[in-house]
Scaffold this active site. Structure first.
Site, PDB file in Angstrom:
ATOM      1  N   ARG A  15       0.822  -1.221   0.000  1.00  0.00           N
ATOM      2  CA  ARG A  15       0.000   0.000   0.000  1.00  0.00           C
ATOM      3  C   ARG A  15       0.861   1.278   0.000  1.00  0.00           C
ATOM      4  NH1 ARG A  15      -3.885  -0.494   4.861  1.00  0.00           N
ATOM      5  NH2 ARG A  15      -2.146  -1.666   5.731  1.00  0.00           N
ATOM      6  N   GLU A  16       1.964   1.233  -0.735  1.00  0.00           N
ATOM      7  CA  GLU A  16       2.860   2.392  -0.749  1.00  0.00           C
ATOM      8  C   GLU A  16       2.154   3.660  -1.232  1.00  0.00           C
ATOM      9  OE1 GLU A  16       3.537  -0.579  -1.962  1.00  0.00           O
ATOM     10  OE2 GLU A  16       5.526  -1.244  -1.319  1.00  0.00           O
ATOM     11  N   SER A 434     -22.765   0.675  16.588  1.00  0.00           N
ATOM     12  CA  SER A 434     -21.445   1.019  17.112  1.00  0.00           C
ATOM     13  C   SER A 434     -21.450   2.423  17.704  1.00  0.00           C
ATOM     14  CB  SER A 434     -20.399   0.928  16.007  1.00  0.00           C
ATOM     15  OG  SER A 434     -20.741   1.756  14.931  1.00  0.00           O
ATOM     16  N   ARG A 516      -8.475   4.387   0.448  1.00  0.00           N
ATOM     17  CA  ARG A 516      -9.055   3.391   1.333  1.00  0.00           C
ATOM     18  C   ARG A 516      -8.967   1.994   0.713  1.00  0.00           C
ATOM     19  NH1 ARG A 516     -11.553   1.836   5.669  1.00  0.00           N
ATOM     20  NH2 ARG A 516     -13.185   0.294   5.405  1.00  0.00           N
ATOM     21  N   CYS A 517      -8.424   1.069   1.495  1.00  0.00           N
ATOM     22  CA  CYS A 517      -8.305  -0.309   1.031  1.00  0.00           C
ATOM     23  C   CYS A 517      -9.019  -1.232   2.000  1.00  0.00           C
ATOM     24  CB  CYS A 517      -6.835  -0.712   0.972  1.00  0.00           C
ATOM     25  SG  CYS A 517      -5.877   0.335  -0.132  1.00  0.00           S
ATOM     26  N   TRP A 562     -18.816  -9.316   1.419  1.00  0.00           N
ATOM     27  CA  TRP A 562     -17.571  -8.635   1.752  1.00  0.00           C
ATOM     28  C   TRP A 562     -16.421  -9.604   2.005  1.00  0.00           C
ATOM     29  CZ3 TRP A 562     -20.025  -4.181   5.158  1.00  0.00           C
ATOM     30  CH2 TRP A 562     -20.508  -3.193   4.283  1.00  0.00           C
ATOM     31  N   HIS A 696     -21.798  10.443   8.387  1.00  0.00           N
ATOM     32  CA  HIS A 696     -20.518  10.424   7.666  1.00  0.00           C
ATOM     33  C   HIS A 696     -19.795  11.759   7.752  1.00  0.00           C
ATOM     34  CE1 HIS A 696     -23.120   7.286   6.130  1.00  0.00           C
ATOM     35  NE2 HIS A 696     -22.021   6.579   6.039  1.00  0.00           N
TER      36      HIS A 696
HETATM   37  N1  GLN Z   1     -24.036  -2.231  13.323  1.00  0.00           N
HETATM   38  C1  GLN Z   1     -23.018  -1.678  12.498  1.00  0.00           C
HETATM   39  C2  GLN Z   1     -22.466  -0.412  13.144  1.00  0.00           C
HETATM   40  O1  GLN Z   1     -23.192   0.288  13.741  1.00  0.00           O
HETATM   41  C3  GLN Z   1     -23.528  -1.348  11.119  1.00  0.00           C
HETATM   42  C4  GLN Z   1     -22.437  -0.777  10.269  1.00  0.00           C
HETATM   43  C5  GLN Z   1     -22.820  -0.567   8.821  1.00  0.00           C
HETATM   44  O2  GLN Z   1     -23.984  -0.521   8.482  1.00  0.00           O
HETATM   45  N2  GLN Z   1     -21.855  -0.416   7.961  1.00  0.00           N
HETATM   46  O3  GLN Z   1     -21.306  -0.095  13.029  1.00  0.00           O
END
Ligand code: GLN
Ligand code: ZN
Length: 757
Positions: A15-16, A434, A516-517, A562, A696
């Site tokens: 990831r240089e 989270s 972002r990787c 994923w 975000h």
């Molecule tokens: N439950 C996860 C969180 O709150 C959902 C994350 C997501 O939707 N990408 O981080």
């Protein structure tokens, strides 16, 4: 037989490029230093391909951020808000990619979208009525020259005119067709300039041709290329497609004047059929994508030899290559030091795929493929009985019947039971799971992994964080609480690590967007739940409060989407195996007193096939049942939530309802709540929590702003079905903005409650 590579990963084996770019963003290195790293990576990649005897080596597959953005800059399709900043060329480019906030101004980045059915994201070019498309950039020329100076004659690669115009967003009254002439002229000019430099072949990527095309699309495509190919200035043009088959325009492609046609025989279900039914035009080269550019498994040579010998009945002019750019796989196995040999020999990352192309070339040229040692060794590898077979899991999946996918009693009945059971207020408030992953959480996990922190100390640290998080939520006044997910690094990796059948790599990084990787885990064997995964944390959190604690799991479709999936069993089978494991966890949580369980399907939409006609059979027909199976065994009193990251599901709204969750939360704030009308029009049955603010960004939404969002929702969603929550998890946020934001959210919900009861 020659070999071709569509594109090579540009992040560097370690990831240089990511690290250099991030240093540049923090002003720790100069533009020259960044450029130096970039050049090293480019020349290294080209040299590697040369050593591996690749005949058609790409140039201009490099990008500082994204290839579509590069094309926008090449064609002068750059919004004025970036060019007006008066920044250097490179910084203007990064301003469009990442936004700019500084002394010269304050502009948001271009929108970002998923690149077809991959986990890569491209920047959406903006075209307004004043945009003048013309060849203004020179990157393909410079990179061709750079490689030539290093002694390698490359095949410059550009994203094609049709794909570019289809991906762009038109902000004025003009549309793609209005820009077709100028765009064709720009590409024609590019061919001329590349020809002057001595390029023999140019690869033009047109992945949009594998999507459903209308008659108008076909006309747009045809018109563009009649113009572009009218004078090729002596260079040969390869039309490269990938991510599927070109069933809507195969005949057009064949009749236009391309010198080479690149088709995907890996993901294109109908590609071989198309060639068989229509033949292949004489005098053109067929670039056959046979080495999978999206997965990490070794190529199955006998299958590939089979395809090529079929094709040989229609044309002798075949070049073998990758199915798409190798951008979607990690760079090299060389940096994986911990993989057992038994596993490793089944893997091929980008570099190893170059080796495979070399071997295939030799095998195919030999005239007697089966007798070649490389072929024999590969055959033995694929016939090897791999570890990780789990007869019990296989049997359980095989025995699933319709009733396993049906939760009883039906939704409306459950809704009544749950209203009585939970007695939640109108507009119940909750979060997505989270809480901020603060520096202390990351530090503790890393010390634990390094063995510096004992298991016992780590676990008591997590408990302390959970206790703080529960107290905080009670203080804020949320109705349904979460434990905060402090034990998790990532919502898929965490579960993968608790499941048997998964394998983790050290350095298998793949670019997701910009710097972002991601490092997707690998589904190696049959999946089963080795041990309870979340029960102890949820149980502990519930013990601290009288309010309801939501259990928090990731769903089977997201876990699979994923990961790098297996190729020796179907996606459907893998999804059901994972569903079985998650179902066990759901039942375990329920048995341990957790009455609300959320099963996230953040990535459900992601792998929806590119063509509508494939949606059901290839995807929804197993993805939705896999989710239903996860929760069909719970009591009617247990409330099942799900969460999705994007609300881009208007076209599969019925299927989302059909997941039969009791509550769904999703992102809505960034898309201006447009999804709400769709919910209303479809009589959406599931209770819903469209995110009332965007997590975000660090911005703190005011109470009034949130209240306005709630008011917009009322009227489109019946008030008894409406939940109030942020639009995603809070792990990337700081505590400073999270606490006031949630306080405002609760205050807004209370106000709405007073007004509506
Ligand atoms: N439950 C996860 C969180 O709150 C959902 C994350 C997501 O939707 N990408 O981080
Ligand atoms: Zn989300």
């Amino acid at each position: 037989m020659k070999t071709s590579v569509i594109g090579y990963p540009r992040i560097g084996g370690l990831r240089e490029l990511k690290f250099a770019s991030e240093k540049y963003f923090r002003s720790e290195i100069s533009a020259d230093e960044l450029e130096k790293t970039a050049k090293q990576i480019r020349l290294y990649n080209i040299d590697l391909q040369r050593i591996n005897n690749i005949d058609f080596i790409p140039s201009n597959d490099f990008s500082f951020y994204d290839g579509v953005l590069d094309t926008a800059f090449l064609l002068g399709a750059v919004a004025q808000r970036y060019t007006q900043l008066g920044l250097s060329k490179l910084d203007t480019y990064f301003a469009a990619a990442r936004g700019y906030q500084g002394e010269k101004g304050d502009v948001k980045a271009l929108a970002m979208k998923k690149w077809y059915n991959t986990n890569y994201h491209y920047m959406v070019p903006e075209i307004d009525d004043s945009t003048k498309i013309e060849l203004v950039g020179s990157k393909p020329l410079e990179l061709y020259k750079e490689a030539a100076e290093a002694g390698v004659k490359t095949k410059p690669v550009v994203i094609g005119a049709y794909t570019f115009l289809k991906l762009a967003r038109y902000t004025g009254s003009k549309n793609a067709q209005d820009f077709a002439q100028d765009t064709a002229k720009a590409y024609s000019k590019l061919l001329e300039k590349l020809s002057e430099l001595g390029a023999e072949w140019v690869q033009i990527d047109e992945p949009s041709l594998v999507k459903d095309m209308t008659a108008q699309d076909i006309e747009l495509f045809t018109g563009l290329y009649k113009n572009i190919l009218a004078d090729r200035h002596g260079v040969k043009v390869l039309l490269q497609t990938y991510f599927g088959d070109v069933r809507d325009c195969y005949d057009r492609i064949c009749s236009l004047g391309f010198d080479g046609i690149g088709l995907d025989f890996t993901e294109g279900k109908k590609t071989l059929e198309l060639v068989k039914a229509n033949g292949f035009p004489k005098g053109k080269l067929l670039f056959a994508g046979v080495v999978n550019g999206k997965n990490i498994w070794r190529n199955d040579y006998s299958k590939t030899v089979g395809i090529i010998s079929e094709l040989a009945k229609y044309t002798n002019d075949i070049v073998i290559g990758t199915s798409c750019s190798l951008l979607h796989v990690p760079c090299t196995l060389e940096n994986e030091t911990k993989l057992a040999d038994e596993v490793r020999r089944h893997f091929a990352y980008a570099q190893e795929k170059l080796g495979e192309l070399g071997e295939l070339k030799k095998i195919l040229a030999s005239g007697d493929a089966q007798a070649q040692p490389e072929f024999i060794a590969n055959k033995a590898l694929h016939e090897e009985q791999r570890s990780g077979f789990n007869a019990a899991v296989r049997e359980k999946v095989a025995k699933l019947t319709e009733k396993d996918f049906v939760r009883l009693p039906e939704f409306s009945e459950r809704e009544k039971i749950q209203k009585a059971e939970f007695k939640l207020p109108l507009f119940p408030t909750t979060t997505i799971g989270s809480f901020p992953q603060t520096a202390d959480v990351k530090a503790a996990r890393s010390s634990f992994r390094k063995g510096e922190l004992s298991q016992e100390d780590y676990e008591s640290f997590i408990e302390k964080k959970i206790a703080e998080c529960v107290a905080l939520q009670e203080e804020i006044g949320l109705d349904v609480l979460v434990h905060g997910e402090f034990e998790r690094n990532d919502m898929v990796e965490y579960f993968g690590e608790c499941l048997d059948g998964y394998i983790f790599t050290e350095k298998a990084w793949v670019q997701s967007y910009g710097t972002r990787c991601v490092k997707p885990p690998v589904v190696w064997g049959d999946i089963s739940r080795a041990k309870p995964m979340t029960v102890r944390w949820s149980k502990y959190a519930q013990s601290l409060t009288d309010k309801n604690m939501k259990g928090m799991l990731t769903g089977p479709v997201t876990i699979l989407n994923w990961s790098f999936p297996r190729e020796d069993i179907s996606l459907r089978e893998s999804a059901f195996q994972i569903a079985l494991a998650i179902r066990e966890e759901v039942l375990d949580l329920e048995a341990n007193g957790i009455r609300i369980i959320q099963v996230d399907e953040a990535a459900l939409r992601e792998k929806l096939p590119l063509r509508k006609s494939d949606w059901r059979e290839d995807y929804l027909d197993w993805a939705i049942p896999a989710f239903r199976f996860v929760h069909s065994g719970v009591k009617p009193q247990t409330q099942i939530h799900t969460h999705m990251c994007y609300s881009e599901f208007a076209d599969i709204i019925k299927d989302i309802d059909d997941m039969d969750a009791d509550v769904i939360t999703f992102e809505a704030s960034r898309s201006d709540l447009t999804i709400l009308d769709v919910l209303k029009a479809n009589n959406f049955r599931t209770e819903a929590g469209p995110g009332v603010y965007d997590i975000h960004s660090p911005r703190i939404p005011s109470k009034d702003e949130i209240k306005a969002a709630i008011n917009k929702m009322i009227g489109r969603i019946p008030v008894q079905k409406l939940w109030v929550n942020p639009d995603c998890g809070l792990k990337t946020r700081g505590v400073e903005e999270t606490v006031p934001s949630l306080k405002n959210l609760v205050a807004a919900a209370r106000e709405a409650r007073d007004e509506n009861s």
